[in-house]
Design a protein around this motif. Structure first.
Motif, short mmCIF file in Angstrom:
data_model
loop_
_atom_site.label_atom_id
_atom_site.label_comp_id
_atom_site.label_asym_id
_atom_site.label_seq_id
_atom_site.Cartn_x
_atom_site.Cartn_y
_atom_site.Cartn_z
N GLY A 175 0.77 -1.17 -0.22
CA GLY A 175 -0.17 0.15 0.13
C GLY A 175 0.82 1.30 -0.21
O GLY A 175 0.62 2.25 0.64
N ARG A 176 1.98 1.15 -0.59
CA ARG A 176 2.81 2.49 -0.86
C ARG A 176 3.44 2.93 0.72
O ARG A 176 3.64 4.05 0.83
N GLN A 177 3.70 1.94 1.56
CA GLN A 177 4.33 2.39 2.68
C GLN A 177 5.05 0.91 3.27
O GLN A 177 4.67 -0.28 2.72
N TYR A 178 5.81 1.20 4.03
CA TYR A 178 6.62 -0.03 4.68
C TYR A 178 5.74 -0.18 6.22
O TYR A 178 5.41 0.98 6.98
N ALA A 179 5.64 -1.19 6.67
CA ALA A 179 5.13 -1.69 8.03
C ALA A 179 6.18 -2.52 8.68
O ALA A 179 6.47 -3.44 8.21
N ASP A 192 21.98 -7.19 13.06
CA ASP A 192 20.64 -7.68 12.96
C ASP A 192 20.25 -7.42 11.31
O ASP A 192 20.98 -6.88 10.67
N THR A 193 19.34 -8.28 10.97
CA THR A 193 18.82 -8.36 9.66
C THR A 193 17.17 -8.16 9.50
O THR A 193 16.62 -8.25 10.42
N ILE A 194 17.43 -7.19 8.22
CA ILE A 194 15.88 -6.99 7.92
C ILE A 194 15.57 -7.65 6.66
O ILE A 194 16.54 -7.80 5.62
N VAL A 195 14.38 -8.39 6.57
CA VAL A 195 13.85 -8.88 5.31
C VAL A 195 12.83 -8.01 4.93
O VAL A 195 11.82 -8.03 5.53
N LEU A 196 12.70 -7.38 3.82
CA LEU A 196 11.95 -6.49 2.98
C LEU A 196 11.13 -7.40 2.23
O LEU A 196 11.49 -8.13 1.17
N VAL A 197 9.61 -7.66 2.24
CA VAL A 197 8.78 -8.46 1.85
C VAL A 197 7.82 -7.50 0.99
O VAL A 197 7.26 -6.48 1.40
#
Length: 92
Positions: A16-20, A30-35
């Motif tokens: 929806g055109r945003q990150y949550a 630390d690791t971030i997984v962007l889905v």
């Protein structure tokens, strides 16, 4: 006594055109997984900072990109397709 905390993996949804979420407090390692959770939209997550750069490239629906944070500081992940999409990372 000293306790070493294990590195954390956090999942961030692009939808929806945003990150949550829009703000994350993390530690080095630390690791971030962007889905990409959109059915029909492509996203393009990137960071342009003095100390490092990250570019996930175009992410088709359902695809994910991974970033392990090795530098302390505050960084902003932006979307090259949706300029108002921003995620602020606070890394200790």
């Amino acid at each position: 006594a000293q306790a070493d905390l294990a590195n954390v993996v956090r999942v961030v949804l692009q939808k929806g055109r945003q990150y949550a979420p829009t703000d994350l407090f993390l530690r080095r390692g630390d690791t971030i997984v962007l889905v990409n959770g959109n059915d029909g939209a492509i996203h393009h997550a990137f960071i342009q900072a003095d100390r490092f750069a990250f570019d996930a490239g175009d992410q088709e629906p359902g695809k994910q990109a991974t970033l392990t944070l090795k530098e302390p500081g505050d960084f902003v992940i932006e979307c090259g397709i949706h300029p108002k999409m921003k995620l602020t990372l606070h890394v200790q």
